[in-house]
Design an enzyme around this catalytic site. Structure first.
Site, PDB file in Angstrom:
ATOM      1  N   ARG A 126       0.856  -1.188   0.000  1.00 49.20           N
ATOM      2  CA  ARG A 126       0.000   0.000   0.000  1.00 49.20           C
ATOM      3  C   ARG A 126       0.888   1.233   0.000  1.00 49.20           C
ATOM      4  O   ARG A 126       1.906   1.277   0.717  1.00 49.20           O
ATOM      5  CB  ARG A 126      -0.900   0.033   1.244  1.00 49.20           C
TER       6      ARG A 126
ATOM      7  N   GLU B 259      -3.691   7.333  -4.659  1.00 48.81           N
ATOM      8  CA  GLU B 259      -4.206   6.721  -5.893  1.00 48.81           C
ATOM      9  C   GLU B 259      -5.593   7.237  -6.206  1.00 48.81           C
ATOM     10  O   GLU B 259      -6.403   7.382  -5.286  1.00 48.81           O
ATOM     11  CB  GLU B 259      -4.275   5.194  -5.723  1.00 48.81           C
TER      12      GLU B 259
ATOM     13  N   HIS C 220      -1.155  -0.336  -9.909  1.00 47.01           N
ATOM     14  CA  HIS C 220      -1.748  -1.221  -8.894  1.00 47.01           C
ATOM     15  C   HIS C 220      -2.312  -2.506  -9.526  1.00 47.01           C
ATOM     16  O   HIS C 220      -3.521  -2.756  -9.494  1.00 47.01           O
ATOM     17  CB  HIS C 220      -2.845  -0.473  -8.116  1.00 47.01           C
TER      18      HIS C 220
HETATM   19  C1  DGY Z   1      -5.290  -6.306  -2.516  1.00 47.63           C
HETATM   20  O1  DGY Z   1      -5.778  -7.426  -2.658  1.00 47.63           O
HETATM   21  O2  DGY Z   1      -5.220  -5.763  -1.419  1.00 47.63           O
HETATM   22  C2  DGY Z   1      -4.735  -5.654  -3.726  1.00 47.63           C
HETATM   23  O3  DGY Z   1      -4.181  -4.444  -3.495  1.00 47.63           O
HETATM   24  C3  DGY Z   1      -5.778  -5.568  -4.829  1.00 47.63           C
HETATM   25  O4  DGY Z   1      -5.784  -6.791  -5.395  1.00 47.63           O
END
Ligand code: DGY
Length: 316
Positions: free
Chosen positions: A236, A265, A283
């Site tokens: 993240r 984002e 992402h």
């Molecule tokens: C998640 O699963 O947390 C990813 O960032 C999106 O697939």
């Protein structure tokens, strides 16, 4: 009972839910459901299959009148106010396990892109600037013999380490807990974050986002990185103090960085687009046909279980 799915998803979870006797409504457009529409639609839903683009905060949770489960189609769940959900006895599930390999594959792709300068090479070809082989052109560095620092040695960190082991690297890790299996599998040592930043040639971030991990990688510890080191983030964006990293990249105080996730984002810091030594992805860590279908079906199966009075498969 009614299930709201907030986007059309691979794997057609709506079919599975309908087969199990539920009424399903799917937000049809390929963009995040507008907030107002979301808040309205959840009012009479018994379950919601959501994505990380939906903020399930106090306001949203207060709008549920009979919702029993929010099945988030992601391993991360920082879009959900978990404490409040717990208080309101709302079950929250995520989609671990099924996306581990896809995300680890993409992490390795980012690492290789950074150390072998793939972005610059690709751009050179597209701009028709390749005028012949040169011994000093676009020199990157070998992975063999280098030290990889895994920040967060959970499932994805471990799957990434497993892939990298084949390149002949040494692996160290930082995690809030000691991971015995990780240490045995990779002959690895747990170090504190500062040590990891200092010692690593390749740093890969695999932490979940929480109050504790927000900006855990910051100006202070980023400044400890070697000039020849790279850092990649597929977890993240908010884990990393982006501005501080951009500063280091601008000043060429580190070799490169690979991003799949960003602090704001989808409005990424415009400076990132101008830097030569970054590799940017939108992402897509879990973006394979198989994985996205498996995530959607796992979310649907969590809903089926809970609405049938059974235990969720992957509760948060
Ligand atoms: C998640 O699963 O947390 C990813 O960032 C999106 O697939």
């Amino acid at each position: 009972m009614k299930v709201l799915i907030t986007r059309k998803l691979p794997g057609e979870p709506e079919k599975l839910l309908k087969k199990n006797g539920f009424k399903v409504s799917v937000y049809k457009e390929d963009k995040a459901i507008p907030r107002g529409e979301f808040l309205e639609k959840i009012k009479d839903a018994d379950a919601v299959l959501s994505l990380l683009t939906e903020k399930i905060d106090k306001e949203a949770i207060d709008n549920f009148s009979k919702c029993k489960i929010v099945a988030n189609c992601a391993v991360g769940y920082n879009n959900i106010d978990i404490a409040y959900a717990k208080e309101r006895k709302l079950i929250v599930t995520n989609t671990p396990y099924v996306l581990t390999d896809a995300t680890a594959d993409l992490t390795v792709a980012l690492i290789l892109a950074c150390v072998r300068r793939l972005r610059e090479g690709e751009q050179m070809m597209r701009e028709n600037k390749f005028d012949g082989w040169k011994p000093n052109m676009l020199l990157g560095f070998d992975l063999k013999g280098k030290t990889v620092g895994i920040i967060g040695a959970g499932r994805i960190g471990r799957a990434t380490a497993r892939r990298l082991k084949g390149f002949g690297v040494k692996i160290i890790y930082f995690d809030r807990k000691k991971r015995d299996e990780f240490e045995t599998e990779f002959l690895s040592t747990r170090v504190n974050l500062k040590e990891l930043m200092k010692q690593s040639d390749i740093i890969s971030v695999h932490l979940p986002l929480s109050k504790e991990t927000h900006h855990i990688i910051n100006k202070e510890n980023l400044s400890l990185m070697k000039k020849s080191a790279i850092i990649v983030n597929t977890s993240r964006g908010d884990i990393l103090e982006e501005k501080a990293l951009i500063r280091l990249l601008k000043q060429k105080k580190i070799f490169a960085a690979g991003f799949d996730v960003y602090e704001n984002e989808p409005n990424i810091n415009p400076d990132l687009r101008t830097l030569e030594n970054v590799f940017l992805l939108p992402h897509i860590g879990s973006a394979t046909v198989e994985t996205r279908a498996a995530m959607a079906l796992l979310a649907a199966n969590n809903i089926i279980n809970v609405l049938n009075g059974k235990e969720p498969i992957t509760p948060v």
